[in-house]
Write a protein that holds these residues in place. Structure first.
Motif, short mmCIF file in Angstrom:
data_model
loop_
_atom_site.label_atom_id
_atom_site.label_comp_id
_atom_site.label_asym_id
_atom_site.label_seq_id
_atom_site.Cartn_x
_atom_site.Cartn_y
_atom_site.Cartn_z
N PRO A 44 7.98 2.64 -9.45
CA PRO A 44 7.11 1.56 -9.99
C PRO A 44 7.54 1.03 -11.35
CG PRO A 44 6.13 3.69 -10.45
CD PRO A 44 7.40 3.97 -9.68
N LYS A 45 8.46 1.70 -12.10
CA LYS A 45 8.77 1.31 -13.47
C LYS A 45 10.05 0.51 -13.60
CE LYS A 45 6.43 5.10 -15.94
NZ LYS A 45 6.64 6.19 -16.92
N GLU A 60 2.65 6.68 -7.55
CA GLU A 60 1.68 6.69 -8.64
C GLU A 60 0.50 7.59 -8.30
OE1 GLU A 60 0.88 2.73 -10.39
OE2 GLU A 60 2.28 2.00 -8.88
N ILE A 61 0.05 7.57 -7.03
CA ILE A 61 -1.05 8.46 -6.62
C ILE A 61 -0.61 9.91 -6.75
CG2 ILE A 61 -2.54 9.10 -4.70
CD1 ILE A 61 -2.25 6.19 -3.69
N GLU A 90 0.84 -1.21 0.00
CA GLU A 90 0.00 0.00 0.00
C GLU A 90 0.87 1.25 0.00
OE1 GLU A 90 -3.77 1.88 0.01
OE2 GLU A 90 -3.16 -0.18 -0.37
N ILE A 91 1.94 1.27 0.82
CA ILE A 91 2.85 2.42 0.87
C ILE A 91 3.48 2.67 -0.50
CG2 ILE A 91 5.13 3.14 1.73
CD1 ILE A 91 3.08 3.76 3.75
N HIS A 120 11.26 6.93 -6.20
CA HIS A 120 11.66 5.68 -5.52
C HIS A 120 12.28 4.68 -6.49
CE1 HIS A 120 10.63 6.12 -1.33
NE2 HIS A 120 9.47 6.70 -1.65
N GLU A 121 12.67 5.14 -7.70
CA GLU A 121 13.45 4.28 -8.59
C GLU A 121 14.88 4.19 -8.06
OE1 GLU A 121 12.10 2.64 -10.84
OE2 GLU A 121 10.29 3.67 -11.49
N ARG A 122 15.64 3.18 -8.49
CA ARG A 122 17.01 2.97 -8.02
C ARG A 122 17.98 2.99 -9.19
NH1 ARG A 122 17.54 -0.28 -3.02
NH2 ARG A 122 19.31 -1.29 -4.05
N TRP A 123 19.22 3.32 -8.90
CA TRP A 123 20.26 3.41 -9.93
C TRP A 123 20.46 2.07 -10.64
CZ3 TRP A 123 22.57 7.24 -12.42
CH2 TRP A 123 23.76 7.00 -13.11
#
Length: 855
Positions: free
Chosen positions: A785-786, A753-754, A747-748, A776-779
């Motif tokens: 989310p992608k 996206e929200i 849920e967090i 919140h993407e990473r190197w």
């Protein structure tokens, strides 16, 4: 005589040892004259043979062949290719010598080998996240990568490892490991370490402490070409130890030949061994003769003793066997006697059982006769019972159903108790025509009487629905009467019999369905279907001017995404109530769907329409859903003449409404965004402080990078808004002190996206929405989310990720105290190149953290 013979034997042994020593140290005879040698080898096995950046062969083996050429004058042509191709070419006879070859039994049938010139460990390499890899047995169940044609494949097969992925070269195996196509591989240690460091993945792999096996490098020729081997061995023997050491030091950085490989050391060892062996043989010769005589004597004495013991044991065994045979015979005779007695008893029991079965058969026949009599009696009783049950089953077939019979001559009637309950009467109530008409609703007495006369005239069944008023509680109910009129021989009506069912619930359901077919279930306003029918009815000259007003609720999608559809539904209900209060009683208000409403104003001109809309807007100002203001955009058009197309006017009104929405919508969305931020910060004060600190860190980072002022301010704003999507996350999850469950963590993870959906609805925030989505993407591409990776991530979310993580570590949480700056910096540096952009981490630490927090 015996002493002389022994001395001659010793002399013979010494001469033999001297001959062996001479043979071991002699120099091989010169080979036939050879002018050229063609050599093929693996071109991908550093540091022995591999290609430089220009594609030229280099390495220890190449340098040794060059020295060979200098020392011998023999022209050497060296060709490098993948090992599998090199081996195939040698088998086809394309070359004289194959180098960088290891020994195995199958190859020894094909090739003659030179002396070994290198010893190489072949360990098992595996990713650091895999545990338990210690030896070849721990490889079962894994896919192992290896170089095609390499001896390691044979070793794996012999140990039962068959799931092997083969690659052409050593570098190809390491490249597959880098691409994560292979997690375990078997290669020579020097070559594997070279390419692990070259490709920068040396920290990702471990290798087994004990090698899978230890191999040696040889030079080999095909059997039948033995003339080359003396030339090869003699030629390489001309190279001095210091020259070998210089080549090793060039490529390894140290001298690789240990002292025990030096020729002088081997000569000393051989001579010492020879002297020791002579002395040892003399000593052993004496001791052996003494020991042999003594041993033979003892063996003879022991054999005699053992034979006597065995004979005694055999005699004892024979006596015991005879005793046991006699004992077993007696037991069998006793068992036979018992068996005969048992058989006699069994025959007696069988006879008794047959007598009992005969008695049971007689009893069963008697019982069947009694059952037949009882069955006949029960059939008679069932016939009576069936008559009573028939009426019961019919009465229970439908709910609230009672039966009646009316004497049409006396006008008196009688009914079942169930009908008494439906009509609200008891047995004392007058069961007359007048009493019946008192129960029928006044509005339905005439229609009921007329229907009765109509059906009796044509001899039809009675089937009619009407309303009644119950006598006991005066409640109005709907009933459905089914009946039949009976006639005598002269065609006179004599009796009416039938059933009456209470259908009030069905009628109310039908009325509700009719209501819902023309009304919006959420707001209670009319729906599109009713509006379209009413528009046709009102589109007549007596209603001109006829005004069509289109209304659209601003920011509904944003509110649904941010606060949930329940809040959006409440907003729509409040808008419907504002429209009702602002309009006159006889005006048509309908919800077309979603956030769109329409108002029909018959006999209403532009001035009156403006007054109505001002009244609605004034009411809307005072209405709120929580902290959310109500904002409605209007557009209207007026029909004054019959020649005007009402649908065209409807479209114009809709166009005017959308034009107004272009001006009013953005303002509303901007207010809603601020409301969302305020609501989120009210839910969680820690989030408010965190957002402001992240915003400040992002601004400092933008300044450190020398970004334009506009981009710095944008970075500051998106740092403030990066967690806006948490508005839709349950407050209990956001403030939970303990560890989150998998469902709560999922849920967090929805909040980027929200946040994206919220910000993308606001003009001018499209890019910031993309940054919020990716923060919140990473190197390394394992974020959400992608799953974006490396430079595919925009600069801004890479900065936010560092600032967000740093502040999270250095701030107090419900489940831990704030971490010191040095711990947070170490964690950022540890994850540079994994979670964070390594260059940005360095800039952040040097120019943001260290400057703001000097030591």
């Amino acid at each position: 005589m015996k002493a002389a013979s022994r001395n001659n034997y010793i002399v013979f042994i010494i001469l033999g040892l001297v001959f062996l020593l001479f043979h071991a140290t002699r120099v091989d005879a010169a080979p036939p004259e050879i002018k050229t040698i063609s050599v093929v080898m693996d071109d991908n096995y550093p540091p022995y043979s591999f290609r430089n950046s220009q594609g030229d062969l280099q390495g220890i083996t190449i340098d040794q062949w060059k020295l060979f050429e200098e020392k011998t004058g023999i022209k050497v042509t060296i060709t490098g290719m993948t090992w599998n191709k090199a081996y195939t070419s040698m088998m086809q006879g394309d070359f004289d010598v194959i180098d960088t070859i290891s020994y195995n039994a199958d190859r020894a049938k094909i090739f003659d080998y030179s002396k070994a010139y290198a010893t190489i460990d072949i360990p098992i390499f595996f990713q650091k996240n895999i545990s338990g890899i210690t030896d070849v047995n721990s490889l079962k169940g894994f896919t192992v990568a290896a170089k095609k044609g390499d001896n390691s494949i044979n070793v794996l097969h012999k140990n039962g490892i068959t799931n092997i992925e083969e690659y052409d070269t050593t570098e190809a195996v390491i490249q597959a490991a880098k691409d994560q196509k292979s997690v375990i591989f078997v290669l020579g240690k020097p070559a594997a370490l070279y390419y692990l460091y070259k490709l920068g993945i040396q920290d990702n792999f471990n290798y087994s402490g004990s090698p899978l096996y230890t191999s040696q490098f040889f030079r080999a020729i095909k059997k039948g070409h033995s003339g080359f081997m003396p030339a090869i061995n003699n030629g390489f023997a001309l190279i001095s130890e210091s020259e070998y050491q210089a080549i090793d030091k060039k490529w390894f950085g140290f001298t690789s030949i240990p002292f025990y490989d030096a020729p002088m050391f081997r000569i000393i060892i051989i001579m010492g061994a020879a002297v020791f062996l002579v002395a040892l043989l003399l000593f052993i010769w004496n001791r052996t003769l003494q020991r042999v005589v003594k041993q033979k004597t003892n063996e003879l004495l022991n054999s005699l003793s053992e034979r006597k013991q065995i004979e005694a044991e055999i005699r004892d065994l024979n006596a015991e066997l005879e005793s046991r045979v006699l004992e077993r015979t007696a037991q069998l005779e006793e068992l036979n006697s018992e068996l005969e007695e048992s058989n006699a008893l069994l025959e007696e029991e069988i006879l008794k059982r047959e007598n009992v079965e005969e008695e049971i058969r007689a009893l069963n026949e008697d019982l069947e006769d009694k059952i037949k009599i009882r069955t006949s009696e029960l059939d008679a009783l069932n016939t009576v019972l069936e008559r009573h049950n028939t009426l019961l089953r019919e009465s229970q077939r439908v709910a609230l159903l009672g039966s009646y019979a009316t004497d049409l001559i006396t006008r008196n009637w009688e009914c079942s108790p169930a009908l008494h309950e439906i009509l609200g009467i008891d047995a004392t109530y007058p069961h007359t025509k007048e009493g019946w008409m008192e129960i029928v609703h006044p509005d339905w007495r005439a229609p009921l009487s007329n229907y009765f006369l109509q059906v009796t005239k044509v001899h039809q069944r009675f089937d009619f629905e009407y309303r009644i008023i119950r006598i006991n509680d005066r409640e109005e109910r709907w009933v459905h009467e089914l009946g039949k009129v009976e006639f005598d021989q002269t065609d006179n009506r004599v009796r009416l019999i039938g059933m009456i069912q209470d259908v009030t619930d069905r009628k109310r359901t039908e009325e509700k369905i009719v209501h819902l077919s023309f009304h919006d279930q959420l707001t209670g306003l009319y729906n599109r279907r009713f509006f379209e029918e009413e528009l046709k009815r009102l589109d007549v000259a007596r209603n001109y001017p006829l005004t069509l007003v289109m209304a659209d609720v601003n920011g509904l999608k944003l509110i649904n995404d941010s606060f949930g559809h329940a809040t959006g539904d409440t907003l729509l209900k409040n808008v419907a109530e504002v429209l009702r209060k602002g309009c006159r009683r006889d005006e048509i208000i309908a919800r077309l769907g979603g956030d769109e409403f329409v108002i029909l104003l018959p006999n209403t001109d532009a001035a009156e329409t403006e007054q109505i809309l001002k009244r609605i807007q004034a009411l809307a100002v005072h209405e709120r859903v929580g902290s959310i203001e109500i904002s409605i955009s209007f557009g209207y058009e007026i029909k004054r003449y019959e020649t005007e197309d009402i649908l065209e006017l409807f479209k114009k009104a809709e166009d005017y409404m959308y034009k107004r929405k272009l001006f009013e919508g953005p303002s509303m969305r901007g207010k809603t965004i601020q409301t969302i931020i305020n609501t989120l910060h009210e839910k969680n004060k820690r989030e408010e402080q965190h957002s402001h600190r992240v915003s400040a860190l992002c601004q400092s980072m933008g300044e450190a990078l020398g970004l334009p002022e506009g981009e710095v301010q944008e970075l500051k704003s998106v740092g403030l808004l990066h967690d806006i999507g948490k508005i839709a996350i349950d407050e209990k999850i956001l403030n939970k002190p303990g560890k989150l469950t998998n469902d709560e963590w999922g849920e967090i993870k929805r909040h980027p996206e929200i946040g994206y959906r919220i910000l993308s609805t606001v003009n001018g925030m499209a890019e910031m929405a993309e940054y919020v989505l990716a923060h919140h993407e990473r190197w390394d591409g394992t974020g959400y989310p992608k799953g974006l990776k490396g430079e595919n991530l925009p600069l801004q979310p890479r900065i936010i990720a560092i600032a967000d993580a740093y502040d999270a570590m250095t701030s107090s949480r419900s489940y831990r105290e704030a971490l010191p700056d040095e711990v947070a910096i170490a964690e950022l540096q540890k994850n540079a190149g994994i979670q964070f952009d390594p260059e940005l981490v360095k800039i952040f630490v040097d120019n943001v953290v260290n400057i703001s927090s000097p030591t």
